[in-house]
Design an enzyme around this catalytic site. Structure first.
Site, short mmCIF file in Angstrom:
data_model
loop_
_atom_site.label_atom_id
_atom_site.label_comp_id
_atom_site.label_asym_id
_atom_site.label_seq_id
_atom_site.Cartn_x
_atom_site.Cartn_y
_atom_site.Cartn_z
N CYS A 72 0.81 -1.23 0.00
CA CYS A 72 0.00 0.00 0.00
C CYS A 72 0.84 1.27 0.00
O CYS A 72 0.32 2.37 -0.20
CB CYS A 72 -0.96 0.01 1.19
SG CYS A 72 -0.13 0.03 2.80
N HIS A 109 -1.35 11.30 15.92
CA HIS A 109 -1.91 10.60 14.77
C HIS A 109 -0.83 9.69 14.20
O HIS A 109 0.30 10.12 13.98
CB HIS A 109 -2.37 11.60 13.70
CG HIS A 109 -2.76 10.96 12.41
ND1 HIS A 109 -3.97 10.34 12.25
CD2 HIS A 109 -2.10 10.84 11.24
CE1 HIS A 109 -4.04 9.87 11.01
NE2 HIS A 109 -2.92 10.16 10.38
N HIS A 112 -4.09 4.81 9.92
CA HIS A 112 -5.42 4.22 9.98
C HIS A 112 -5.31 2.70 10.07
O HIS A 112 -4.29 2.12 9.71
CB HIS A 112 -6.22 4.60 8.73
CG HIS A 112 -6.54 6.06 8.68
ND1 HIS A 112 -5.67 6.99 8.16
CD2 HIS A 112 -7.62 6.75 9.13
CE1 HIS A 112 -6.22 8.20 8.28
NE2 HIS A 112 -7.39 8.08 8.86
N ARG A 124 -4.84 -4.43 9.34
CA ARG A 124 -3.70 -3.76 8.69
C ARG A 124 -3.59 -2.37 9.28
O ARG A 124 -4.34 -1.48 8.93
CB ARG A 124 -3.89 -3.68 7.17
CG ARG A 124 -2.81 -2.85 6.48
CD ARG A 124 -2.91 -2.90 4.96
NE ARG A 124 -4.21 -2.55 4.45
CZ ARG A 124 -4.54 -1.35 3.94
NH1 ARG A 124 -3.66 -0.38 3.87
NH2 ARG A 124 -5.76 -1.14 3.48
#
Length: 137
Positions: A72, A109, A112, A124
């Site tokens: 990804c 952060h 995701h 994942r």
């Protein structure tokens, strides 16, 4: 939890990350939920043995044994180092609904989490390299 008092303001966070030699994008990623470009992060193709910590507070987030190539463009892990290391929040930005991963200790952060990962978890954790600091074992 760390005994060190963490920064509170944006200016304090910027100075803190500079003092830690974090990469320039670290503030925007960790404090403003920015995302680095795919295939641009230093840990995307990094395969040494060790642990990945939060660049902001040094909390242990992932072990290298749970890292895998998801194709990804971001470093991906199928499991957090500890069950309570990562907090999750609903992210409705950019016209979609995703699950944001943040450091449970300092709220940075990280990226995701998606439900298309390998066994044994099926998860994942798609992380920004700029939010991580690697510690070789």
């Amino acid at each position: 939890m760390s005994q060190t008092k963490l920064p509170q303001t944006d200016a304090e966070w910027r100075a803190w990350l500079i003092a830690k030699n974090a990469e320039p994008l670290a503030f925007e990623v960790t404090r403003r939920a920015a995302t680095e470009r795919p295939y641009s992060g230093k840990y995307e193709t990094h395969w040494e043995h060790g642990q990945y910590n939060c660049v902001c507070c040094d909390a242990k987030l992932f072990d290298s044994a749970t890292k895998f190539d998801a194709g990804c463009g971001w470093p991906s892990f199928y499991q957090a180092a500890e069950p309570d290391a990562i907090a999750q929040k609903v992210d409705r930005s950019h016209g979609m609904v995703r699950v944001e991963s943040v450091c449970a200790q300092c709220g940075a952060h990280l990226g995701h989490v998606f439900e298309d990962g390998p066994a044994p978890t099926g998860l994942r954790y798609c992380m920004n390299s700029a939010s991580l600091n690697f510690q070789k074992s």
